[in-house]
Design a protein around this motif. Sequence first.
Motif, PDB file in Angstrom:
ATOM      1  N   GLU A  77      41.349  25.465  48.091  1.00 17.95           N
ATOM      2  CA  GLU A  77      41.304  26.046  46.736  1.00 17.95           C
ATOM      3  C   GLU A  77      40.267  25.327  45.874  1.00 17.95           C
ATOM      4  OE1 GLU A  77      45.186  26.301  44.904  1.00 17.95           O
ATOM      5  OE2 GLU A  77      46.051  27.151  46.731  1.00 17.95           O
ATOM      6  N   SER A  80      36.870  26.411  47.019  1.00 20.24           N
ATOM      7  CA  SER A  80      36.595  27.767  46.552  1.00 20.24           C
ATOM      8  C   SER A  80      36.116  27.754  45.104  1.00 20.24           C
ATOM      9  CB  SER A  80      37.851  28.628  46.693  1.00 20.24           C
ATOM     10  OG  SER A  80      37.629  29.920  46.177  1.00 20.24           O
ATOM     11  N   SER A  81      36.784  26.973  44.264  1.00 21.22           N
ATOM     12  CA  SER A  81      36.395  26.873  42.854  1.00 21.22           C
ATOM     13  C   SER A  81      35.007  26.255  42.707  1.00 21.22           C
ATOM     14  CB  SER A  81      37.395  26.013  42.079  1.00 21.22           C
ATOM     15  OG  SER A  81      38.643  26.643  42.049  1.00 21.22           O
ATOM     16  N   ARG A  82      34.741  25.213  43.474  1.00 24.98           N
ATOM     17  CA  ARG A  82      33.431  24.562  43.398  1.00 24.98           C
ATOM     18  C   ARG A  82      32.324  25.519  43.835  1.00 24.98           C
ATOM     19  NH1 ARG A  82      33.053  19.199  46.418  1.00 24.98           N
ATOM     20  NH2 ARG A  82      31.231  18.927  45.085  1.00 24.98           N
ATOM     21  N   ALA A  83      32.581  26.284  44.906  1.00 26.35           N
ATOM     22  CA  ALA A  83      31.570  27.232  45.399  1.00 26.35           C
ATOM     23  C   ALA A  83      31.286  28.311  44.351  1.00 26.35           C
ATOM     24  CB  ALA A  83      32.036  27.855  46.716  1.00 26.35           C
ATOM     25  N   LYS A  84      32.349  28.814  43.713  1.00 22.15           N
ATOM     26  CA  LYS A  84      32.160  29.829  42.666  1.00 22.15           C
ATOM     27  C   LYS A  84      31.362  29.267  41.502  1.00 22.15           C
ATOM     28  CE  LYS A  84      36.240  32.519  43.733  1.00 22.15           C
ATOM     29  NZ  LYS A  84      37.669  32.677  43.471  1.00 22.15           N
ATOM     30  N   THR A  85      31.694  28.062  41.089  1.00 20.94           N
ATOM     31  CA  THR A  85      30.986  27.421  39.982  1.00 20.94           C
ATOM     32  C   THR A  85      29.499  27.274  40.286  1.00 20.94           C
ATOM     33  OG1 THR A  85      32.964  26.207  39.326  1.00 20.94           O
ATOM     34  CG2 THR A  85      30.862  25.322  38.571  1.00 20.94           C
ATOM     35  N   GLU A  86      29.178  26.959  41.545  1.00 26.96           N
ATOM     36  CA  GLU A  86      27.781  26.749  41.935  1.00 26.96           C
ATOM     37  C   GLU A  86      27.100  28.036  42.416  1.00 26.96           C
ATOM     38  OE1 GLU A  86      26.825  23.250  44.194  1.00 26.96           O
ATOM     39  OE2 GLU A  86      28.631  22.217  43.485  1.00 26.96           O
ATOM     40  N   GLY A  87      27.834  29.152  42.406  1.00 23.80           N
ATOM     41  CA  GLY A  87      27.242  30.433  42.809  1.00 23.80           C
ATOM     42  C   GLY A  87      26.925  30.523  44.290  1.00 23.80           C
ATOM     43  N   ASN A  89      27.862  31.824  47.931  1.00 28.03           N
ATOM     44  CA  ASN A  89      28.646  32.939  48.481  1.00 28.03           C
ATOM     45  C   ASN A  89      28.676  33.004  50.007  1.00 28.03           C
ATOM     46  OD1 ASN A  89      29.180  34.045  45.843  1.00 28.03           O
ATOM     47  ND2 ASN A  89      27.024  34.638  45.813  1.00 28.03           N
TER      48      ASN A  89
END
Length: 195
Positions: A77, A80-87, A89
């Motif tokens: 989790e 997932s949040s870190r990946a979303k923050t950094e864009g 995919n």
Amino acid sequence: MVFVAILKKFEKLMTTFQPGTGGFLNPQNIVDNLEIKEGMIIADFGCGNGYFTLPLAKKVSEYGKVFALDILPDALETLSSRAKTEGINNIQLKRCNLEKENGSGLLDNSCDMVFLTNLLFQTENDENVVKEAYRILKPGGELIFIDWRPDVALGPKGKRVNPEEIKELMSKEKFSFEKEIPTDKYHFGMIFKKL
């Protein structure tokens, strides 16, 4: 102006000392010094909060993919949040037990590289973890192994593996030792190739 300068220094410091690695390993530096190309498919065994996953995903670009594998849902989790923050995919998260047969759920011969970092000190069945890495690697694929040195007091408690034990384990599973890689004074790193 002063605040901006301080913030920039803090950001630079944070890229040098990755949280969760104890400030020792520099994942970006290690990734940058490996032969990782755009479009590669990489599995990050025991990915944790993504300290290697994120730089790997950036390195393989949108044409590649990183499978982030961990048994802990909280770690996935956070990643997932870190990946979303950094864009980012091109990461596929998967909760799994790598000590079980076919534990990753990935296809045979599907990955160009497997990262096995700071994991074996906490596993009970090291052989199954290594067998799983071998199964999913393409012929000629590489396993990047990094773990805590047994002769240092810092780091997590529990079992420690030494380089000779790892070479023996990898050889038993039909990996060939390629070379050592620089890490830091608390870890050792090696590259193995699937024969």
